[in-house]
Scaffold this motif. Structure first.
Motif, PDB file in Angstrom:
ATOM      1  N   VAL A 176       0.851  -1.188   0.000  1.00  0.00           N
ATOM      2  CA  VAL A 176       0.000   0.000   0.000  1.00  0.00           C
ATOM      3  C   VAL A 176       0.884   1.234   0.000  1.00  0.00           C
ATOM      4  N   THR A 177       0.561   2.182  -0.852  1.00  0.00           N
ATOM      5  CA  THR A 177       1.220   3.487  -0.854  1.00  0.00           C
ATOM      6  C   THR A 177       0.185   4.532  -0.485  1.00  0.00           C
ATOM      7  N   LEU A 178       0.396   5.154   0.671  1.00  0.00           N
ATOM      8  CA  LEU A 178      -0.478   6.235   1.137  1.00  0.00           C
ATOM      9  C   LEU A 178       0.113   7.570   0.691  1.00  0.00           C
ATOM     10  N   TYR A 179      -0.737   8.452   0.186  1.00  0.00           N
ATOM     11  CA  TYR A 179      -0.267   9.738  -0.320  1.00  0.00           C
ATOM     12  C   TYR A 179      -1.343  10.794  -0.084  1.00  0.00           C
ATOM     13  N   LYS A 180      -0.923  12.039  -0.205  1.00  0.00           N
ATOM     14  CA  LYS A 180      -1.823  13.181  -0.046  1.00  0.00           C
ATOM     15  C   LYS A 180      -1.738  14.040  -1.303  1.00  0.00           C
TER      16      LYS A 180
END
Length: 797
Positions: A311-315
């Protein structure tokens, strides 16, 4: 799971869960049966057959899968991943089957269901790992998320990139900053995925003077950014580590975030230490990662979930750019990637997730506390108290008497000596890691090669404990095994220099410097015909070394001997393994030299003897031919006719002398046997050769192994006892001789007469001498034969 399956109203879903449970049970049972049968292979999995027209049932197909999975267990070590999947692993595997089933729904139901699964999973992950208002991208390959983030950063910083493409990048080259401690190949992967040249990568060195040697140098990074801006380049993205791939160190993410905000650089964080964000207590350096622009998580290894995506979490606020970068998709099937993780998170719950991560961190702390009490073990992550990675290395402490034996280089040591000691300790640490992996397979240890420290052993339970089922008892066993291997390591390292000096000072032996060998050392015997300047194969040397290896292994010592090629050479040599006790190196080297010399001499003696015998046979044939010609001239032709010769020999016998020949192997010549028939005595004028004395003989106690230094004084005891034997024998002979003289002059004693004191003393000495002779070790007797053929060579032959 039977009761919940009975409550499911959807028959397809219930049948899917039942089939998955039965399939996993069948595979696990087949694996256990294979273990009980000692890895017997089935031919059906080895020979492919034609596709059957009527098809096969599920049991037969699963049996074929089982044969393909475990058919090579005799050649490769068996994996324990299937054994420790557990029920939570079955839930993750069920997600892939459910994804295929859900994709058959109508578009509206599929859209609603996939949106719900994606939003729920994203919300749970953001809350667990303290990443507020983030979006999630699920991907199979761990580096894929970072490549998509780089593409998003390019679209964000280059407004005309969609229209002008690479022309925009050519006018203002983007720069991606990577730490020198990053995983090898990461920069090349990013350039290949983005279509960028390698000069777009900038490697940031780690601290060399202050701080950890695995943390990014922030001051040097700022200098690099300023230089790139002056050259007209665009600093695009910085990849920081929350737990480096090798050691597990965390960069100073807080300061890096401030620097990135100052120059408008996208900050991406990755590493195993991000898992600690789920715990109640988090270190400030890892907690700063919650303020970064994006981070990559790998919950599958952390929680022991198979086939779960990363999983890659980004904003980011612009959904159009995320769509162009590939972080979001309008396809419902792409959103179903989160389904296995969605099911697993619900099955484990928040407490289960936190407990697994906490258990892994406790295992690391437990091992770290145990290793702090062990001498000669250096821990490389002592400043990272909350790091779930423990990296340690064996080292030898400094000693003022002999700094050449130390693994830690002294300031006055030459660079060559430092390099040699570094290679020696690297080989020993590699051996230690392999031994610990075999003794404690549940620990999941790996051997890593670091640029500064050298070869080390890494314990990272966050990536292995959930899969291997590592417990606290396994960590205690690991610490005990490390403690038990230290005497072998220290003893071997101390004996290496002594072994090198002994071999260098021994004629006929050559010390071979092989930095990859973890034992005492490597030695090669240089025979007479050895071409030292050539690296070609040497058949004669291989034969000598093969015989030497056989002789050394027959000694049944605690050392292991192997034969292999010399480092960067094709010549054979002897590899001496680890030493578990104080070894008499001088005796070991002397034994090797003497044994090899005896093997060479015996080989040459056999070759010379073969040549001598061949020449002797030729000479014997010539002499026999001459003897036949002389006999023919002496007796005449008529005596050679069978009937006539018998009549002539009866009327007029020939008085011919017996002329035999004997072949002396020692002298290598033919000799006459006339003296044998005249004196009836078999003799020779040549003294038989003495038996080789061999290596230095050493009196040993019963059960004592060879090459032990602790019993060096036994030679002196043996010599003293030998002297006492001789004195007792001389005394006995003196008394016996006196007794015989007195008995010769004295009158005859009656049988019933009392025995005089001199006779009693003589009898006691005789008994003592007999016992001493019985206790005396058997010495090797010289060969009784004089190596000659004793039968005469008949002239009639």
């Amino acid at each position: 799971m039977d009761a919940p399956l009975e409550k499911i109203t959807d028959p397809t879903l219930a049948e899917m869960g039942k089939n998955l449970k039965e399939a996993m049970k069948m595979l696990e049972d087949s694996q256990r049966r294979t273990e009980e049968e000692n890895g017997k292979k089935l031919l059906s999995g080895d020979i492919p057959g034609p596709l059957q027209g009527s098809g096969q049932d599920m049991v037969s197909i699963l049996q074929l899968v089982q044969n393909l999975m475990h058919g090579d267990e005799d050649e490769e070590p068996q994996s324990t991943r299937i054994q420790n999947i557990g029920e939570q692993g079955h839930i993750a595997l069920l997600g892939h089957s459910l994804g295929a089933y859900i994709s058959t729904l109508d578009k509206e139901k599929l859209r609603k269901l996939t949106t719900r699964i994606l939003s729920d999973t994203t919300l749970w992950l953001c809350r667990i790992f303290r990443y507020e208002n983030g979006c999630a991208y699920f991907h199979e390959e761990e580096r894929e998320g970072l490549a998509k983030i780089c593409r998003l950063a390019i679209h964000s910083r280059y407004e005309d990139f969609v229209v002008d493409g690479f022309n925009v990048l050519y006018n203002k080259t983007p720069v991606i900053y990577l730490s020198a401690a990053a995983r090898p190949g990461l920069g090349q992967y990013l350039c290949n995925q983005l279509g960028l040249p390698f000069p777009c990568l900038c490697r940031v060195p780690c601290n060399t003077m202050f701080g950890s040697q695995h943390q990014m140098d922030v001051a040097f990074l700022e200098k690099l950014i300023k230089d790139d801006i002056e050259r007209g380049k665009l600093p695009l993205l910085l990849v920081a580590n929350a737990g480096t791939a090798a050691v597990g160190h965390t960069d100073k993410i807080g300061r890096l975030k401030e620097l990135c905000e100052q120059y408008g650089i996208w900050l991406h964080v990755k590493g195993v230490n991000l898992a600690t964000l789920a715990l109640g207590y988090v270190s400030s350096s890892v907690l700063a990662a919650t303020k970064c622009d994006s981070m990559t998580l790998t919950p599958g290894p952390w929680l022991g979930l198979p086939a779960v995506p990363a999983v890659t979490l980004y904003k980011h606020d612009d959904p159009a750019l995320t769509l162009v970068a590939g972080l979001t998709s309008n396809k419902p099937t792409d959103k179903l990637r989160a389904l296995p993780l969605w099911l697993s998170l619900q099955y484990l719950g928040l407490d289960g997730i936190v407990e697994r991560i906490k258990h892994a961190c406790q295992l690391s702390q437990r091992l770290q506390e145990s290793l702090k009490k062990v001498n000669h073990i250096k821990i490389l992550v002592e400043d990272e108290l909350s790091s779930p990675v423990v990296v340690f290395r064996f080292f030898q402490e400094l000693s003022g008497s002999d700094p050449g034996l130390n693994a830690i280089p002294a300031p006055n040591m030459a660079p060559s000596a430092v390099s040699q000691e570094r290679h020696s300790c690297d080989a020993l640490n590699r051996w230690l890691g392999e031994q610990l992996k075999q003794l404690v397979p549940a620990s999941g240890l790996t051997v890593v090669d670091l640029e500064v420290e050298g070869t080390c052993v890494r314990f990272s339970p966050l990536t292995t404990a959930a899969v291997l089922g590592t417990r606290g008892e396994d960590v205690d066993q690991l610490a005990a095994c490390i403690q038990s291997k230290l005497p072998v390591l220290t003893c071997t390292l101390q004996l290496r220099e002594e072994f090198k000096q002994e071999v260098t000072g021994t004629a006929g032996l050559l010390y071979v410097d092989d930095p990859n060998w973890p034992g005492i050392g490597v030695v090669r015997y240089e025979h007479a015909n050895d071409d030292k300047s050539s690296l070609k194969s040497d058949p004669e040397g291989e034969k000598i070394h093969a015989g030497l290896l056989k002789k050394l292994n027959e000694l049944e010592s605690d050392l292991t001997f192997k034969m292999g090629p010399e480092y960067k050479s094709m010549k054979s040599c002897i590899y001496i393994g680890m030493a578990s006790d104080d070894i008499d190196v001088s005796e070991l080297v002397e034994t090797i030299a003497v044994t090899a010399r005896e093997i060479e001499e015996n080989s040459r003696l056999l070759e010379n003897m073969t040549e001598v015998v061949r020449k002797g046979i030729q000479e014997a044939q010539v002499q026999l031919q001459k003897a036949n010609e002389e006999r023919l001239l002496e007796e005449g032709v008529l005596r050679q006719i069978p009937v006539v010769g018998s009549v002539l020999n009866w009327f007029s016998p020939v008085q011919a002398s017996q002329k035999g020949r004997t072949f002396n192997l020692t002298a290598g010549s033919l000799e006459s046997t006339e003296h044998t028939y005249v004196y009836k005595v078999q003799g020779s004028g040549v003294t038989p050769p003495q038996t080789p004395s061999g290596a230095r003989t050493k009196q040993r106690l019963p059960g004592q192994k060879p090459f032990k230094r602790s019993l060096r004084g036994s030679d002196a005891v043996s010599e003293t006892s030998s002297v006492s034997h001789i004195e007792d024998l001389e005394k006995m002979e003196h008394l016996s001789g006196g007794q015989d003289a007195s008995e010769a002059n004295s009158p005859e004693r009656h049988p019933g007469a009392p025995t005089p004191p001199e006779a009693e003393q003589t009898g006691a000495l005789q008994d003592r001498a007999q016992r001493l002779e019985d206790d005396r070790p058997q010495m090797r007797k010289p060969r009784s034969t004089d190596l000659r053929f004793t039968q005469p060579v008949n002239s009639h032959l």
